[in-house]
Design a protein around this motif. Structure first.
Motif, PDB file in Angstrom:
ATOM      1  N   THR A  28      10.915 -18.770  30.772  1.00 28.58           N
ATOM      2  CA  THR A  28      11.602 -17.481  30.918  1.00 28.58           C
ATOM      3  C   THR A  28      13.006 -17.679  31.461  1.00 28.58           C
ATOM      4  O   THR A  28      13.976 -17.083  30.975  1.00 28.58           O
ATOM      5  CB  THR A  28      10.800 -16.554  31.848  1.00 28.58           C
ATOM      6  OG1 THR A  28       9.489 -16.374  31.302  1.00 28.58           O
ATOM      7  CG2 THR A  28      11.482 -15.205  31.994  1.00 28.58           C
ATOM      8  N   LEU A  29      13.143 -18.535  32.473  1.00 29.25           N
ATOM      9  CA  LEU A  29      14.464 -18.798  33.051  1.00 29.25           C
ATOM     10  C   LEU A  29      15.386 -19.477  32.033  1.00 29.25           C
ATOM     11  O   LEU A  29      16.580 -19.172  31.965  1.00 29.25           O
ATOM     12  CB  LEU A  29      14.333 -19.662  34.306  1.00 29.25           C
ATOM     13  CG  LEU A  29      13.707 -18.964  35.523  1.00 29.25           C
ATOM     14  CD1 LEU A  29      13.480 -19.971  36.638  1.00 29.25           C
ATOM     15  CD2 LEU A  29      14.579 -17.824  35.993  1.00 29.25           C
ATOM     16  N   ALA A  30      14.828 -20.372  31.234  1.00 31.41           N
ATOM     17  CA  ALA A  30      15.641 -21.044  30.212  1.00 31.41           C
ATOM     18  C   ALA A  30      16.127 -20.043  29.171  1.00 31.41           C
ATOM     19  O   ALA A  30      17.280 -20.103  28.732  1.00 31.41           O
ATOM     20  CB  ALA A  30      14.829 -22.150  29.543  1.00 31.41           C
ATOM     21  N   GLU A  31      15.265 -19.112  28.779  1.00 34.81           N
ATOM     22  CA  GLU A  31      15.670 -18.085  27.816  1.00 34.81           C
ATOM     23  C   GLU A  31      16.775 -17.203  28.395  1.00 34.81           C
ATOM     24  O   GLU A  31      17.719 -16.849  27.705  1.00 34.81           O
ATOM     25  CB  GLU A  31      14.474 -17.218  27.422  1.00 34.81           C
ATOM     26  CG  GLU A  31      13.494 -17.914  26.513  1.00 34.81           C
ATOM     27  CD  GLU A  31      12.257 -17.065  26.235  1.00 34.81           C
ATOM     28  OE1 GLU A  31      12.213 -15.897  26.685  1.00 34.81           O
ATOM     29  OE2 GLU A  31      11.339 -17.568  25.590  1.00 34.81           O
ATOM     30  N   ARG A  32      16.634 -16.842  29.670  1.00 33.07           N
ATOM     31  CA  ARG A  32      17.657 -16.002  30.307  1.00 33.07           C
ATOM     32  C   ARG A  32      18.982 -16.734  30.437  1.00 33.07           C
ATOM     33  O   ARG A  32      20.043 -16.129  30.346  1.00 33.07           O
ATOM     34  CB  ARG A  32      17.190 -15.558  31.690  1.00 33.07           C
ATOM     35  CG  ARG A  32      16.100 -14.524  31.639  1.00 33.07           C
ATOM     36  CD  ARG A  32      15.747 -14.056  33.018  1.00 33.07           C
ATOM     37  NE  ARG A  32      14.654 -13.110  32.989  1.00 33.07           N
ATOM     38  CZ  ARG A  32      14.077 -12.618  34.051  1.00 33.07           C
ATOM     39  NH1 ARG A  32      14.493 -12.982  35.261  1.00 33.07           N
ATOM     40  NH2 ARG A  32      13.089 -11.759  33.951  1.00 33.07           N
ATOM     41  N   ALA A  33      18.924 -18.027  30.659  1.00 30.63           N
ATOM     42  CA  ALA A  33      20.149 -18.805  30.837  1.00 30.63           C
ATOM     43  C   ALA A  33      20.848 -19.085  29.504  1.00 30.63           C
ATOM     44  O   ALA A  33      22.055 -19.317  29.482  1.00 30.63           O
ATOM     45  CB  ALA A  33      19.832 -20.125  31.534  1.00 30.63           C
ATOM     46  N   ASP A  34      20.119 -19.029  28.395  1.00 25.79           N
ATOM     47  CA  ASP A  34      20.684 -19.333  27.076  1.00 25.79           C
ATOM     48  C   ASP A  34      21.303 -18.083  26.464  1.00 25.79           C
ATOM     49  O   ASP A  34      20.758 -17.463  25.551  1.00 25.79           O
ATOM     50  CB  ASP A  34      19.587 -19.900  26.169  1.00 25.79           C
ATOM     51  CG  ASP A  34      20.138 -20.398  24.847  1.00 25.79           C
ATOM     52  OD1 ASP A  34      21.361 -20.601  24.746  1.00 25.79           O
ATOM     53  OD2 ASP A  34      19.329 -20.570  23.913  1.00 25.79           O
ATOM     54  N   VAL A  35      22.488 -17.707  26.942  1.00 29.34           N
ATOM     55  CA  VAL A  35      23.163 -16.503  26.469  1.00 29.34           C
ATOM     56  C   VAL A  35      23.570 -16.666  25.004  1.00 29.34           C
ATOM     57  O   VAL A  35      23.414 -15.748  24.196  1.00 29.34           O
ATOM     58  CB  VAL A  35      24.395 -16.197  27.347  1.00 29.34           C
ATOM     59  CG1 VAL A  35      25.165 -15.020  26.812  1.00 29.34           C
ATOM     60  CG2 VAL A  35      23.968 -15.961  28.774  1.00 29.34           C
ATOM     61  N   LYS A  73      22.873 -15.218  19.325  1.00 30.81           N
ATOM     62  CA  LYS A  73      22.620 -15.601  17.935  1.00 30.81           C
ATOM     63  C   LYS A  73      21.357 -14.940  17.407  1.00 30.81           C
ATOM     64  O   LYS A  73      21.324 -14.453  16.272  1.00 30.81           O
ATOM     65  CB  LYS A  73      22.486 -17.124  17.818  1.00 30.81           C
ATOM     66  CG  LYS A  73      23.800 -17.852  17.941  1.00 30.81           C
ATOM     67  CD  LYS A  73      23.608 -19.340  17.807  1.00 30.81           C
ATOM     68  CE  LYS A  73      24.925 -20.078  17.955  1.00 30.81           C
ATOM     69  NZ  LYS A  73      24.739 -21.532  17.883  1.00 30.81           N
ATOM     70  N   THR A  74      20.321 -14.903  18.230  1.00 28.64           N
ATOM     71  CA  THR A  74      19.071 -14.277  17.824  1.00 28.64           C
ATOM     72  C   THR A  74      19.278 -12.795  17.560  1.00 28.64           C
ATOM     73  O   THR A  74      18.814 -12.254  16.559  1.00 28.64           O
ATOM     74  CB  THR A  74      17.993 -14.469  18.917  1.00 28.64           C
ATOM     75  OG1 THR A  74      17.806 -15.864  19.128  1.00 28.64           O
ATOM     76  CG2 THR A  74      16.681 -13.836  18.513  1.00 28.64           C
ATOM     77  N   LYS A  75      20.006 -12.135  18.455  1.00 28.17           N
ATOM     78  CA  LYS A  75      20.274 -10.703  18.283  1.00 28.17           C
ATOM     79  C   LYS A  75      21.111 -10.461  17.030  1.00 28.17           C
ATOM     80  O   LYS A  75      20.854  -9.521  16.275  1.00 28.17           O
ATOM     81  CB  LYS A  75      20.998 -10.161  19.523  1.00 28.17           C
ATOM     82  CG  LYS A  75      21.184  -8.676  19.514  1.00 28.17           C
ATOM     83  CD  LYS A  75      19.857  -7.958  19.602  1.00 28.17           C
ATOM     84  CE  LYS A  75      20.073  -6.461  19.737  1.00 28.17           C
ATOM     85  NZ  LYS A  75      18.831  -5.738  19.794  1.00 28.17           N
TER      86      LYS A  75
END
Length: 157
Positions: A56-63, A68-70
Motif C-alpha cells: 500500500t505504501l509503495a502504491e501511494r509513493a508511486d505517483v 499513468k494508470t489513471k
C-alpha cells in the motif's frame, strides 16, 4: 541518570490509564502464544499484514505509476465512449440519408411547383396588363446593361 530517576513513563499511558497525548497505543497485544504452532501462525499473519502495508505504501509513493494508470483508465473510457457514439451514428446514418434524400426530393418538388405558380401568375399579370409587362421587360434590359457595364469597368481597372 538511572531508569528510576527518569521522569518519563515507561509506557505511553497517562496516570489515569488513557493514552498519553501524541502516542498511538493501537490495539491491545494478543496474549503470548501457547505453542510453537501458534507462534508460527502469528508470525505468518504479521508477515502478511506487513506485506500488505508495504504494498500500500509503495502504491501511494508511486505517483507517476498512479498517474499513468489513471491516464490509461481515462483513455479507455474515452475510447469506449467514442466507439459507442460512432456505432450509434453508423446505425442512424442510413436512416438519416434516406430521410435527407426524401426531404430533398420534397423540397425540390415544392420549389418546382412554386416556380411554376410564379410563372403562371406572371403570365396572367402580363396578359391582363401589357404595359406592366413592357415596363418589367424594359427594367430587366436596363438592369442587364448596368451589370455588363460595371463588369467591363472592373476588368479595365
Amino acid at each position: 541518570m538511572s531508569a528510576a530517576d527518569d521522569p518519563r513513563p515507561d509506557d505511553a499511558t497517562a496516570p489515569d490509564g488513557a493514552a498519553a497525548p501524541g502516542f498511538d497505543v493501537g490495539p491491545a497485544d494478543p496474549p503470548p502464544p501457547q505453542t510453537t504452532e501458534e507462534a508460527r501462525q502469528r508470525i505468518e499473519e504479521t508477515r502478511a499484514e506487513i506485506a500488505d502495508t508495504v504494498e500500500t505504501l509503495a502504491e501511494r509513493a508511486d505517483v507517476t505509476g498512479r498517474a499513468k494508470t489513471k491516464a490509461q483508465e481515462l483513455r479507455a473510457d474515452a475510447t469506449e465512449a467514442v466507439n459507442g457514439l460512432a456505432a450509434a451514428a453508423k446505425e442512424k446514418a442510413p436512416d438519416n440519408a434516406d430521410e435527407a434524400k426524401e426531404q430533398a426530393a420534397q423540397a425540390a418538388q415544392q420549389a418546382g411547383e412554386a416556380a411554376q405558380q410564379a410563372a403562371q401568375q406572371a403570365t396572367q399579370v402580363a396578359r391582363q396588363n401589357p404595359q406592366y409587362a413592357g415596363a418589367a421587360a424594359g427594367g430587366a434590359v436596363l438592369l442587364l446593361l448596368l451589370v455588363v457595364r460595371r463588369r467591363r469597368r472592373r476588368r479595365r481597372a
